[in-house]
Each structure stands twice: as structure tokens, then as C-alpha cells.
Design a protein around this motif. Structure first.
Motif, PDB file in Angstrom:
ATOM      1  N   THR A  95       0.849  -1.191   0.000  1.00 44.59           N
ATOM      2  CA  THR A  95       0.000   0.000   0.000  1.00 44.59           C
ATOM      3  C   THR A  95       0.878   1.232   0.000  1.00 44.59           C
ATOM      4  OG1 THR A  95      -0.120  -0.074   2.414  1.00 44.59           O
ATOM      5  CG2 THR A  95      -1.909  -1.119   1.208  1.00 44.59           C
ATOM      6  N   ASP A 120     -11.147  -6.354  -1.243  1.00 46.85           N
ATOM      7  CA  ASP A 120     -11.902  -5.852  -2.377  1.00 46.85           C
ATOM      8  C   ASP A 120     -11.053  -5.946  -3.643  1.00 46.85           C
ATOM      9  OD1 ASP A 120     -10.167  -3.583  -2.531  1.00 46.85           O
ATOM     10  OD2 ASP A 120     -11.421  -2.504  -1.107  1.00 46.85           O
ATOM     11  N   TYR A 121     -11.661  -5.660  -4.787  1.00 46.75           N
ATOM     12  CA  TYR A 121     -10.998  -5.824  -6.079  1.00 46.75           C
ATOM     13  C   TYR A 121      -9.725  -4.996  -6.165  1.00 46.75           C
ATOM     14  CZ  TYR A 121     -10.134  -5.509 -11.078  1.00 46.75           C
ATOM     15  OH  TYR A 121      -9.543  -5.529 -12.309  1.00 46.75           O
ATOM     16  N   GLU A 122      -9.769  -3.754  -5.757  1.00 47.05           N
ATOM     17  CA  GLU A 122      -8.591  -2.881  -5.840  1.00 47.05           C
ATOM     18  C   GLU A 122      -7.455  -3.388  -4.955  1.00 47.05           C
ATOM     19  OE1 GLU A 122      -7.878  -0.419  -7.949  1.00 47.05           O
ATOM     20  OE2 GLU A 122      -9.764  -0.957  -8.905  1.00 47.05           O
ATOM     21  N   SER A 123      -7.773  -3.884  -3.776  1.00 56.78           N
ATOM     22  CA  SER A 123      -6.746  -4.423  -2.874  1.00 56.78           C
ATOM     23  C   SER A 123      -6.110  -5.676  -3.453  1.00 56.78           C
ATOM     24  CB  SER A 123      -7.340  -4.725  -1.498  1.00 56.78           C
ATOM     25  OG  SER A 123      -7.799  -3.541  -0.888  1.00 56.78           O
ATOM     26  N   LYS A 124      -6.915  -6.531  -4.090  1.00 52.05           N
ATOM     27  CA  LYS A 124      -6.385  -7.758  -4.690  1.00 52.05           C
ATOM     28  C   LYS A 124      -5.372  -7.448  -5.786  1.00 52.05           C
ATOM     29  CE  LYS A 124     -10.293 -10.751  -3.679  1.00 52.05           C
ATOM     30  NZ  LYS A 124     -11.370 -11.584  -4.206  1.00 52.05           N
ATOM     31  N   ARG A 125      -5.541  -6.319  -6.461  1.00 52.06           N
ATOM     32  CA  ARG A 125      -4.603  -5.935  -7.524  1.00 52.06           C
ATOM     33  C   ARG A 125      -3.239  -5.539  -6.967  1.00 52.06           C
ATOM     34  NH1 ARG A 125      -7.025  -1.839 -11.538  1.00 52.06           N
ATOM     35  NH2 ARG A 125      -5.029  -2.345 -12.483  1.00 52.06           N
ATOM     36  N   LEU A 126      -3.162  -5.278  -5.673  1.00 53.52           N
ATOM     37  CA  LEU A 126      -1.909  -4.875  -5.035  1.00 53.52           C
ATOM     38  C   LEU A 126      -1.159  -6.048  -4.409  1.00 53.52           C
ATOM     39  CD1 LEU A 126      -3.287  -1.683  -3.234  1.00 53.52           C
ATOM     40  CD2 LEU A 126      -2.035  -1.778  -5.401  1.00 53.52           C
ATOM     41  N   ASN A 151       2.331 -11.004  -9.623  1.00 49.17           N
ATOM     42  CA  ASN A 151       1.110 -10.317  -9.224  1.00 49.17           C
ATOM     43  C   ASN A 151      -0.058 -11.208  -9.586  1.00 49.17           C
ATOM     44  OD1 ASN A 151       2.640  -8.166  -8.453  1.00 49.17           O
ATOM     45  ND2 ASN A 151       2.210  -6.963 -10.275  1.00 49.17           N
TER      46      ASN A 151
END
Length: 152
Positions: A95, A120-126, A151
Motif C-alpha cells: 500500500t 476488495d478488487y482494488e486491494s487484490k490488484r496490489l 502479481n
């Protein structure tokens, strides 16, 4: 739209299929095969593989698939071979934190996690995973830099 030649229900055991007409017998066979397929699908077709982007957990087995030959070669250069089973050794999420006291500069912070569940979707992308093959590979594919990061 098939007719049966028996007073038995479709839910009866397959041992009674000899009393049914040919179309009903085929239908029962198809239902049985479909149930077998559904069970195999739910069990990962005999492997522990699953879609890692949804809810991967440390220790899971993943299988990268890639039809793009250029991307496949790029992945192979990093030690990720299409069709090979890899074990997830660790998961971490990175993050960016912006600190106003440092004139708005941002710092990256990496935290170890055990699973993608609940993100959530955005967190999974990280999320970044460290993976290594689940079994020994041929000598020409073995590398000394495993685990490698990907990734999800």
C-alpha cells in the motif's frame, strides 16, 4: 421430450435402466456423466488448482495458463512456465501511504497476508505472491532463484 417405457421415476437407480426405453437410458447415462463432471470440476479436475485471482491462500497450488506466445516467453524468462503447478509460498499486499508532514511524499508499505478472501478488487490488484514449482522440473527448467514474485 423423451418418453419412458416404465412407470419408474427418473430419480430411480441406474440398475433399473434396463426397464426403460433407449432414449431414457441414454438420458440417465447423460445425467450420471454430468454429475461426475460436476464433481470433478468442483474438485479441480484432480488437482488442487483454482483461480488464484479470486481467493488464493498461502499453500495453494496455482497453474498459470497463457495463450499469448510473447507473454508466455516473458513469463518463462522469469521462471513462470505455463501449465506447471506452483505452490504459493507467501502473499503480501503493498500500500502507498502519503504523509502530509513530509510534504506529501508517499511511502510504500508491504504487509504479509494469508489469503485474498475478504479483500476488495482494488486491494487484490496490489497483492504479490512468492511462488515455486510444486514438484521438481526437468534440469533445463530448474532455476536457483525460486521462489519468484508474481502479481495475482
Amino acid at each position: 421430450i423423451t418418453e419412458t417405457y416404465s412407470t419408474k421415476n427418473d430419480d430411480d437407480d441406474d440398475e433399473n435402466s434396463s426397464n426403460l426405453g433407449p432414449l431414457a437410458s441414454i438420458q440417465n447415462s447423460w445425467k450420471y456423466r454430468w454429475k461426475e463432471f460436476q464433481i470433478a470440476k468442483d474438485d479441480g479436475f484432480g488437482t488442487k488448482a483454482k483461480n488464484a485471482a479470486i481467493n488464493a491462500t498461502v499453500g495453494d497450488i496455482i497453474v498459470p495458463l497463457c495463450s499469448d506466445l510473447e507473454l508466455r516467453q516473458t513469463l518463462a524468462n522469469r521462471g513462470i512456465y505455463a501449465g506447471v503447478e506452483y505452490k504459493i509460498c507467501s502473499l503480501s499486499i503493498t500500500t502507498n501511504e502519503t504523509k502530509e508532514e513530509d510534504n506529501g511524499s508517499s511511502n510504500s508499505k508491504s504487509s504479509s497476508i494469508q489469503s485474498l478472501e475478504g479483500l476488495d478488487y482494488e486491494s487484490k490488484r496490489l497483492v504479490e505472491a512468492l511462488v515455486r514449482p510444486a514438484y521438481p522440473l526437468r534440469d533445463n527448467l530448474e532455476r536457483n532463484d525460486w521462489p519468484v514474485s508474481i502479481n495475482l
